[in-house]
Structure formats: structure tokens, C-alpha cells
Design a protein around this motif. Sequence first.
Motif, PDB file in Angstrom:
ATOM      1  N   MET A   1       2.972  94.236  12.018  1.00 15.69           N
ATOM      2  CA  MET A   1       1.786  95.068  12.198  1.00 15.69           C
ATOM      3  C   MET A   1       2.079  96.187  13.192  1.00 15.69           C
ATOM      4  N   GLU A   2       1.511  97.335  12.924  1.00 16.09           N
ATOM      5  CA  GLU A   2       1.689  98.424  13.865  1.00 16.09           C
ATOM      6  C   GLU A   2       0.487  98.508  14.790  1.00 16.09           C
ATOM      7  N   LEU A   3       0.707  99.089  15.942  1.00 17.56           N
ATOM      8  CA  LEU A   3      -0.339  99.154  16.962  1.00 17.56           C
ATOM      9  C   LEU A   3      -1.658  99.689  16.439  1.00 17.56           C
ATOM     10  N   LYS A   4      -1.579 100.793  15.699  1.00 18.30           N
ATOM     11  CA  LYS A   4      -2.809 101.448  15.247  1.00 18.30           C
ATOM     12  C   LYS A   4      -3.547 100.637  14.188  1.00 18.30           C
ATOM     13  N   ALA A   5      -2.838  99.702  13.547  1.00 20.24           N
ATOM     14  CA  ALA A   5      -3.501  98.842  12.578  1.00 20.24           C
ATOM     15  C   ALA A   5      -4.348  97.798  13.308  1.00 20.24           C
ATOM     16  N   MET A   6      -3.834  97.308  14.432  1.00 20.51           N
ATOM     17  CA  MET A   6      -4.564  96.294  15.179  1.00 20.51           C
ATOM     18  C   MET A   6      -5.650  96.917  16.050  1.00 20.51           C
ATOM     19  N   PHE A   7      -5.356  98.087  16.610  1.00 17.66           N
ATOM     20  CA  PHE A   7      -6.326  98.783  17.465  1.00 17.66           C
ATOM     21  C   PHE A   7      -6.563 100.204  16.912  1.00 17.66           C
ATOM     22  N   PRO A   8      -7.443 100.328  15.898  1.00 17.50           N
ATOM     23  CA  PRO A   8      -7.613 101.623  15.218  1.00 17.50           C
ATOM     24  C   PRO A   8      -8.066 102.738  16.156  1.00 17.50           C
ATOM     25  N   ASN A   9      -8.766 102.393  17.231  1.00 15.17           N
ATOM     26  CA  ASN A   9      -9.278 103.443  18.123  1.00 15.17           C
ATOM     27  C   ASN A   9      -8.373 103.674  19.325  1.00 15.17           C
ATOM     28  N   LEU A  10      -7.168 103.148  19.236  1.00 18.37           N
ATOM     29  CA  LEU A  10      -6.282 103.236  20.400  1.00 18.37           C
ATOM     30  C   LEU A  10      -5.976 104.685  20.751  1.00 18.37           C
ATOM     31  N   THR A 132      18.381  89.965  18.838  1.00 20.35           N
ATOM     32  CA  THR A 132      17.730  89.606  17.572  1.00 20.35           C
ATOM     33  C   THR A 132      18.639  89.916  16.383  1.00 20.35           C
ATOM     34  N   ARG A 133      19.609  90.773  16.588  1.00 19.13           N
ATOM     35  CA  ARG A 133      20.483  91.152  15.482  1.00 19.13           C
ATOM     36  C   ARG A 133      21.753  90.309  15.425  1.00 19.13           C
ATOM     37  N   GLU A 134      22.213  89.885  16.590  1.00 18.35           N
ATOM     38  CA  GLU A 134      23.508  89.222  16.625  1.00 18.35           C
ATOM     39  C   GLU A 134      23.438  87.773  17.100  1.00 18.35           C
ATOM     40  N   ASP A 135      22.287  87.418  17.683  1.00 17.56           N
ATOM     41  CA  ASP A 135      22.083  86.079  18.206  1.00 17.56           C
ATOM     42  C   ASP A 135      23.166  85.665  19.199  1.00 17.56           C
ATOM     43  N   VAL A 136      23.811  86.656  19.760  1.00 17.51           N
ATOM     44  CA  VAL A 136      24.772  86.349  20.807  1.00 17.51           C
ATOM     45  C   VAL A 136      24.732  87.507  21.784  1.00 17.51           C
ATOM     46  N   LEU A 137      24.708  87.184  23.058  1.00 15.73           N
ATOM     47  CA  LEU A 137      24.572  88.243  24.050  1.00 15.73           C
ATOM     48  C   LEU A 137      25.923  88.668  24.598  1.00 15.73           C
ATOM     49  N   PRO A 138      26.106  89.980  24.783  1.00 13.78           N
ATOM     50  CA  PRO A 138      27.335  90.421  25.429  1.00 13.78           C
ATOM     51  C   PRO A 138      27.384  89.885  26.862  1.00 13.78           C
ATOM     52  N   PRO A 139      28.580  89.670  27.391  1.00 18.45           N
ATOM     53  CA  PRO A 139      28.727  89.015  28.691  1.00 18.45           C
ATOM     54  C   PRO A 139      28.023  89.735  29.844  1.00 18.45           C
ATOM     55  N   GLU A 140      27.843  91.062  29.733  1.00 20.29           N
ATOM     56  CA  GLU A 140      27.235  91.761  30.862  1.00 20.29           C
ATOM     57  C   GLU A 140      25.703  91.742  30.820  1.00 20.29           C
ATOM     58  N   MET A 181       5.359  94.191  18.312  1.00 13.56           N
ATOM     59  CA  MET A 181       4.764  94.156  16.973  1.00 13.56           C
ATOM     60  C   MET A 181       5.787  94.522  15.908  1.00 13.56           C
ATOM     61  N   LEU A 182       6.594  95.532  16.183  1.00 10.66           N
ATOM     62  CA  LEU A 182       7.602  95.938  15.199  1.00 10.66           C
ATOM     63  C   LEU A 182       8.635  94.828  14.984  1.00 10.66           C
ATOM     64  N   MET A 183       8.971  94.100  16.051  1.00 12.39           N
ATOM     65  CA  MET A 183      10.007  93.076  15.947  1.00 12.39           C
ATOM     66  C   MET A 183       9.519  91.808  15.261  1.00 12.39           C
ATOM     67  N   THR A 184       8.201  91.655  15.146  1.00 10.09           N
ATOM     68  CA  THR A 184       7.685  90.454  14.496  1.00 10.09           C
ATOM     69  C   THR A 184       7.143  90.764  13.100  1.00 10.09           C
ATOM     70  N   GLN A 185       7.361  91.996  12.647  1.00  9.48           N
ATOM     71  CA  GLN A 185       6.982  92.370  11.283  1.00  9.48           C
ATOM     72  C   GLN A 185       7.881  91.656  10.288  1.00  9.48           C
ATOM     73  N   GLU A 186       7.321  91.446   9.111  1.00  4.81           N
ATOM     74  CA  GLU A 186       8.118  90.813   8.063  1.00  4.81           C
ATOM     75  C   GLU A 186       9.289  91.702   7.650  1.00  4.81           C
ATOM     76  N   LYS A 187       8.975  92.992   7.467  1.00  3.04           N
ATOM     77  CA  LYS A 187      10.029  93.931   7.072  1.00  3.04           C
ATOM     78  C   LYS A 187      10.490  94.722   8.284  1.00  3.04           C
ATOM     79  N   PRO A 188      11.770  94.633   8.596  1.00  2.00           N
ATOM     80  CA  PRO A 188      12.261  95.361   9.773  1.00  2.00           C
ATOM     81  C   PRO A 188      12.171  96.878   9.566  1.00  2.00           C
ATOM     82  N   SER A 189      11.691  97.597  10.581  1.00  2.75           N
ATOM     83  CA  SER A 189      11.617  99.053  10.488  1.00  2.75           C
ATOM     84  C   SER A 189      12.405  99.727  11.608  1.00  2.75           C
ATOM     85  N   LEU A 190      12.893  98.926  12.554  1.00  2.00           N
ATOM     86  CA  LEU A 190      13.792  99.460  13.568  1.00  2.00           C
ATOM     87  C   LEU A 190      15.208  99.177  13.079  1.00  2.00           C
ATOM     88  N   LYS A 191      15.953 100.216  12.805  1.00  2.00           N
ATOM     89  CA  LYS A 191      17.263 100.029  12.164  1.00  2.00           C
ATOM     90  C   LYS A 191      18.389 100.633  12.975  1.00  2.00           C
TER      91      LYS A 191
END
Length: 228
Positions: A1-10, A132-140, A181-191
Motif C-alpha cells: 500500500m502506498e501512503l496516499k492510499a491509506m491517508f488520502p488527505n495526507l 531484504t534482498r540478500e538476507d545476509v548483512l555485510p560485515p560493516e 509500506m513499500l517494503m511490505t507490498q506484495e509487488k516490489p516497486s523499489l528496484k
Amino acid sequence: MELKAMFPNLNVMWTRWSDYEVTTFDHVEYLVPAEKATPLAYDCAEQAEQLVADALELGRQLRMGTPDKNRLCAAFAARHGLLGLAGVNASIWQGLAGGGPLSASLDSRQYGEPVDELNREFQKLYYHFLYTREDVLPPEAPAVLLDLDGALHYRLTGGLVPQLIWEAHSMYEVLRLSYAMLMTQEKPSLKVCKNCGKVYYNTHAKSEFCGTKCRNYYNVKVFRTKSK
Ligand SMILES: [Zn+2]
């Protein structure tokens, strides 16, 4: 869900200045509006998705250790404004704020944020994204588990048609909740661009490149590899 969908008057009015520079106060470097910069008030929730993509891309570049970190942070601020850290993280600032840029009012020319803190915030967001993409964190990466949290101030109006209104106080809150909100969407939009690695926002399922230039470049590269 996007912000404006949840809070239309934001509508979160925010101030961005045309130009920013780094100044030192009490041995700490701050990003502040440049001397001749002009202010612009705008709704920073209007393009919250672009804000998130820009913040992640900045975090990616900062993580790579770019020598240009001050210039990149200034460019981000000229595009969106400062984050509003003084408002959300008051407890941390007590030691820093005495008479310094953080204690000025948020929309004033005197207001500024520590460059180191900005760096940390952008990189923290990017590390979460990376995780979220690699499920492994870089050492730093920061040792703490990379959960992000925040408080939500809302109001439900009275009357026949109650409305849910989010009372956001800073761009930082808009950035964080929009990202969540973008990270919990069904379809990823941050690429991540398949050619240059840039983080970008695109809702098309098939989008793989940040732009036509990268798509063409990549296709030529693949073609050359194949024909060898
Ligand atoms: Zn690209």
C-alpha cells in the motif's frame, strides 16, 4: 500500500532550500541552507515513493564510501529538504543542540543537521533494504538487528464520515513509513538497476533498469558477450 492510499488527505508541509552547504559548529559538521539560498514550502508526502528511492540511492552511495558525501547530501537536501531529525530524536540531541543549528526552528535558515547523523540514517535505511534482498548483512553493517521503528500520531475525525488523519511532523516520518509500506507490498516497486546498481522506484513488474540508457548499454554488453 502506498501512503496516499491509506491517508488520502495526507499533506505534510515541509521546507526545502535551493542550496545547502556544510558548516562547523562546536567541532561538529552540519548541513545548513547556503547563504543565498531561497526557501520553498511544499508537500513532502506528495512524492513519498521518489523520496524513498532517492534516500536509498544516497545510502548506497554513502556506503560505497564516495568522496563526495557532503555534496551528495546537499543535493538530496536541495531536492527534498533536511530530514527533521531534531524533532524525532530529541533525546539524542540534548548534548548537541545547545545553541547550535539543531536547536533552530525547522523551517528557518539557521536550522541544520549533523552530516554524520544524516550519513548514518541514509545508510541504516539502505542496510535494511539490502538485508531484504540478500538476507545476509555485510560485515560493516550495524551489529543490531535491523528492525526499523517509529511512532505514529493519528487523529480520527468526528462526524458522519470519520477520516483517518496521520499527523506527521517531519519528512523523516514520511520517509520511514512510506518505506515500510513499500517494503511490505506484495509487488516490489523499489528496484535495483541490473546495469548500474542504482535504487529506483517503478511499479511495473518487468522493470529491470533505471532508464533506457542503462537498458541499451546492458543489452549491447550481453550481445557482445554472446557474439564472442
Ligand atoms: Zn541504471
